[in-house]
Design a protein around this motif. Sequence first.
Motif, PDB file in Angstrom:
ATOM      1  N   ASN A  88      63.396 -71.356 110.640  1.00 44.30           N
ATOM      2  CA  ASN A  88      64.041 -71.012 111.893  1.00 44.30           C
ATOM      3  C   ASN A  88      63.753 -72.124 112.901  1.00 44.30           C
ATOM      4  O   ASN A  88      62.602 -72.352 113.270  1.00 44.30           O
ATOM      5  CB  ASN A  88      63.502 -69.665 112.395  1.00 44.30           C
ATOM      6  CG  ASN A  88      64.198 -69.182 113.644  1.00 44.30           C
ATOM      7  OD1 ASN A  88      65.090 -69.847 114.162  1.00 44.30           O
ATOM      8  ND2 ASN A  88      63.795 -68.029 114.114  1.00 44.30           N
ATOM      9  N   SER A  89      64.793 -72.822 113.347  1.00 41.81           N
ATOM     10  CA  SER A  89      64.587 -73.968 114.244  1.00 41.81           C
ATOM     11  C   SER A  89      64.104 -73.550 115.634  1.00 41.81           C
ATOM     12  O   SER A  89      63.595 -74.379 116.375  1.00 41.81           O
ATOM     13  CB  SER A  89      65.864 -74.798 114.345  1.00 41.81           C
ATOM     14  OG  SER A  89      66.919 -74.000 114.830  1.00 41.81           O
ATOM     15  N   GLU A  90      64.267 -72.276 115.993  1.00 35.05           N
ATOM     16  CA  GLU A  90      63.754 -71.812 117.281  1.00 35.05           C
ATOM     17  C   GLU A  90      62.237 -71.696 117.246  1.00 35.05           C
ATOM     18  O   GLU A  90      61.563 -71.954 118.230  1.00 35.05           O
ATOM     19  CB  GLU A  90      64.371 -70.461 117.635  1.00 35.05           C
ATOM     20  CG  GLU A  90      65.863 -70.526 117.873  1.00 35.05           C
ATOM     21  CD  GLU A  90      66.484 -69.150 118.018  1.00 35.05           C
ATOM     22  OE1 GLU A  90      65.759 -68.142 117.918  1.00 35.05           O
ATOM     23  OE2 GLU A  90      67.706 -69.088 118.222  1.00 35.05           O
ATOM     24  N   GLN A  91      61.691 -71.305 116.087  1.00 39.75           N
ATOM     25  CA  GLN A  91      60.247 -71.141 115.954  1.00 39.75           C
ATOM     26  C   GLN A  91      59.544 -72.446 115.616  1.00 39.75           C
ATOM     27  O   GLN A  91      58.453 -72.710 116.085  1.00 39.75           O
ATOM     28  CB  GLN A  91      59.924 -70.127 114.855  1.00 39.75           C
ATOM     29  CG  GLN A  91      59.565 -68.775 115.367  1.00 39.75           C
ATOM     30  CD  GLN A  91      59.120 -67.874 114.221  1.00 39.75           C
ATOM     31  OE1 GLN A  91      59.588 -67.999 113.101  1.00 39.75           O
ATOM     32  NE2 GLN A  91      58.235 -66.975 114.533  1.00 39.75           N
ATOM     33  N   TYR A  92      60.154 -73.265 114.767  1.00 36.43           N
ATOM     34  CA  TYR A  92      59.514 -74.477 114.267  1.00 36.43           C
ATOM     35  C   TYR A  92      60.312 -75.702 114.679  1.00 36.43           C
ATOM     36  O   TYR A  92      61.504 -75.782 114.440  1.00 36.43           O
ATOM     37  CB  TYR A  92      59.407 -74.436 112.738  1.00 36.43           C
ATOM     38  CG  TYR A  92      58.570 -73.295 112.229  1.00 36.43           C
ATOM     39  CD1 TYR A  92      57.192 -73.404 112.171  1.00 36.43           C
ATOM     40  CD2 TYR A  92      59.153 -72.105 111.802  1.00 36.43           C
ATOM     41  CE1 TYR A  92      56.408 -72.360 111.718  1.00 36.43           C
ATOM     42  CE2 TYR A  92      58.386 -71.057 111.343  1.00 36.43           C
ATOM     43  CZ  TYR A  92      57.011 -71.188 111.303  1.00 36.43           C
ATOM     44  OH  TYR A  92      56.242 -70.163 110.847  1.00 36.43           O
ATOM     45  N   SER A  93      59.614 -76.682 115.247  1.00 35.91           N
ATOM     46  CA  SER A  93      60.287 -77.917 115.652  1.00 35.91           C
ATOM     47  C   SER A  93      60.135 -79.007 114.590  1.00 35.91           C
ATOM     48  O   SER A  93      60.751 -80.052 114.684  1.00 35.91           O
ATOM     49  CB  SER A  93      59.715 -78.411 116.975  1.00 35.91           C
ATOM     50  OG  SER A  93      58.334 -78.672 116.831  1.00 35.91           O
ATOM     51  N   HIS A  94      59.293 -78.786 113.594  1.00 35.21           N
ATOM     52  CA  HIS A  94      59.057 -79.772 112.549  1.00 35.21           C
ATOM     53  C   HIS A  94      58.886 -79.066 111.202  1.00 35.21           C
ATOM     54  O   HIS A  94      58.659 -77.862 111.146  1.00 35.21           O
ATOM     55  CB  HIS A  94      57.812 -80.604 112.867  1.00 35.21           C
ATOM     56  CG  HIS A  94      56.607 -79.761 113.167  1.00 35.21           C
ATOM     57  ND1 HIS A  94      56.341 -79.295 114.432  1.00 35.21           N
ATOM     58  CD2 HIS A  94      55.643 -79.261 112.370  1.00 35.21           C
ATOM     59  CE1 HIS A  94      55.245 -78.552 114.386  1.00 35.21           C
ATOM     60  NE2 HIS A  94      54.799 -78.511 113.157  1.00 35.21           N
ATOM     61  N   SER A  95      58.989 -79.816 110.137  1.00 35.90           N
ATOM     62  CA  SER A  95      58.852 -79.255 108.799  1.00 35.90           C
ATOM     63  C   SER A  95      57.391 -78.979 108.467  1.00 35.90           C
ATOM     64  O   SER A  95      56.493 -79.634 108.988  1.00 35.90           O
ATOM     65  CB  SER A  95      59.416 -80.230 107.762  1.00 35.90           C
ATOM     66  OG  SER A  95      60.791 -80.368 107.928  1.00 35.90           O
ATOM     67  N   LEU A  96      57.175 -78.009 107.590  1.00 37.40           N
ATOM     68  CA  LEU A  96      55.841 -77.685 107.098  1.00 37.40           C
ATOM     69  C   LEU A  96      55.767 -78.122 105.636  1.00 37.40           C
ATOM     70  O   LEU A  96      56.667 -77.832 104.854  1.00 37.40           O
ATOM     71  CB  LEU A  96      55.584 -76.185 107.207  1.00 37.40           C
ATOM     72  CG  LEU A  96      55.701 -75.575 108.600  1.00 37.40           C
ATOM     73  CD1 LEU A  96      55.518 -74.067 108.531  1.00 37.40           C
ATOM     74  CD2 LEU A  96      54.688 -76.190 109.536  1.00 37.40           C
ATOM     75  N   VAL A  97      54.696 -78.809 105.276  1.00 37.98           N
ATOM     76  CA  VAL A  97      54.585 -79.372 103.936  1.00 37.98           C
ATOM     77  C   VAL A  97      53.270 -78.945 103.288  1.00 37.98           C
ATOM     78  O   VAL A  97      52.217 -78.987 103.920  1.00 37.98           O
ATOM     79  CB  VAL A  97      54.667 -80.914 103.975  1.00 37.98           C
ATOM     80  CG1 VAL A  97      54.551 -81.508 102.590  1.00 37.98           C
ATOM     81  CG2 VAL A  97      55.954 -81.358 104.633  1.00 37.98           C
ATOM     82  N   GLY A  98      53.353 -78.553 102.020  1.00 32.50           N
ATOM     83  CA  GLY A  98      52.172 -78.224 101.233  1.00 32.50           C
ATOM     84  C   GLY A  98      52.233 -78.952  99.905  1.00 32.50           C
ATOM     85  O   GLY A  98      53.298 -79.382  99.459  1.00 32.50           O
ATOM     86  N   ALA A 152      66.302 -86.610 105.174  1.00 33.69           N
ATOM     87  CA  ALA A 152      67.000 -85.771 104.198  1.00 33.69           C
ATOM     88  C   ALA A 152      67.132 -84.335 104.674  1.00 33.69           C
ATOM     89  O   ALA A 152      68.146 -83.693 104.450  1.00 33.69           O
ATOM     90  CB  ALA A 152      66.269 -85.814 102.857  1.00 33.69           C
ATOM     91  N   LEU A 153      66.104 -83.804 105.318  1.00 33.96           N
ATOM     92  CA  LEU A 153      66.114 -82.422 105.818  1.00 33.96           C
ATOM     93  C   LEU A 153      66.211 -82.457 107.332  1.00 33.96           C
ATOM     94  O   LEU A 153      65.204 -82.530 108.022  1.00 33.96           O
ATOM     95  CB  LEU A 153      64.834 -81.688 105.392  1.00 33.96           C
ATOM     96  CG  LEU A 153      64.616 -81.489 103.913  1.00 33.96           C
ATOM     97  CD1 LEU A 153      63.252 -80.887 103.677  1.00 33.96           C
ATOM     98  CD2 LEU A 153      65.689 -80.599 103.331  1.00 33.96           C
ATOM     99  N   ASN A 154      67.423 -82.425 107.841  1.00 34.00           N
ATOM    100  CA  ASN A 154      67.608 -82.497 109.289  1.00 34.00           C
ATOM    101  C   ASN A 154      67.027 -81.307 110.022  1.00 34.00           C
ATOM    102  O   ASN A 154      66.212 -81.484 110.902  1.00 34.00           O
ATOM    103  CB  ASN A 154      69.080 -82.699 109.624  1.00 34.00           C
ATOM    104  CG  ASN A 154      69.296 -83.914 110.459  1.00 34.00           C
ATOM    105  OD1 ASN A 154      68.356 -84.536 110.911  1.00 34.00           O
ATOM    106  ND2 ASN A 154      70.545 -84.260 110.658  1.00 34.00           N
ATOM    107  N   PRO A 155      67.406 -80.073 109.723  1.00 35.72           N
ATOM    108  CA  PRO A 155      66.713 -78.970 110.377  1.00 35.72           C
ATOM    109  C   PRO A 155      65.329 -78.824 109.747  1.00 35.72           C
ATOM    110  O   PRO A 155      65.116 -79.225 108.606  1.00 35.72           O
ATOM    111  CB  PRO A 155      67.585 -77.753 110.069  1.00 35.72           C
ATOM    112  CG  PRO A 155      68.326 -78.114 108.851  1.00 35.72           C
ATOM    113  CD  PRO A 155      68.486 -79.608 108.874  1.00 35.72           C
ATOM    114  N   PRO A 156      64.381 -78.265 110.468  1.00 33.72           N
ATOM    115  CA  PRO A 156      63.043 -78.108 109.893  1.00 33.72           C
ATOM    116  C   PRO A 156      63.073 -77.210 108.653  1.00 33.72           C
ATOM    117  O   PRO A 156      63.863 -76.273 108.569  1.00 33.72           O
ATOM    118  CB  PRO A 156      62.227 -77.482 111.010  1.00 33.72           C
ATOM    119  CG  PRO A 156      63.172 -77.078 112.058  1.00 33.72           C
ATOM    120  CD  PRO A 156      64.465 -77.766 111.827  1.00 33.72           C
ATOM    121  N   ALA A 157      62.199 -77.536 107.712  1.00 30.21           N
ATOM    122  CA  ALA A 157      62.142 -76.782 106.466  1.00 30.21           C
ATOM    123  C   ALA A 157      60.699 -76.661 106.002  1.00 30.21           C
ATOM    124  O   ALA A 157      59.845 -77.473 106.363  1.00 30.21           O
ATOM    125  CB  ALA A 157      62.972 -77.476 105.391  1.00 30.21           C
TER     126      ALA A 157
END
Length: 169
Positions: free
Chosen positions: A81-91, A126-131
């Motif tokens: 959700n781009s409203e909640q997250y401004s950047h991607s999360l990576v594990g 590659a992933l424009n919206p946060p993912a």
Amino acid sequence: MSNATTTSSRSQSPRKNKSKSEPLELAFLVLPLYLWRRIRAMKYTYPKSEKLKSHQIIESLFKEGKSVSKYPLRLVYVPLNSEQYSHSLVGVSVSKKFFKKAVDRNYYKRLLRESYRLNQHLLKEALNPPAAVMLFYQTSENMTLEQMQHKMKLLFEKLKLQSAKKSAE
């Protein structure tokens, strides 16, 4: 006489000549905020705020996630959700199936994180919206950091091509 002049010149150090009211010449350290943000954006960092820790997001990754692989790496992602997250999360993850010893698993997780950190700009393109993204190392073969980085670049390029193909449809 010459002795008196040398003692007086010795007693005057450069520090004593400067008055305390002079401003410090640190103007080069004072930068506008927009420049600091640019400098921060250019750094290759992997801060705690970008680490994937949420159990709910990890569950949704495995249930609804889309996968891209470039042997021996696999990437699973799900849009956030781009409203909640401004950047991607990576594990990152390394299977116990391939590396029985925790020391070995931790070594390859470190390599995965480092190669991600150095190539994260490719993933962000590659992933424009946060993912939410999870990277997997799926072999028992040994790899160096250079080999891992090369495979990571190929994986991110493949993801970019796949996302471009889907957006064109």
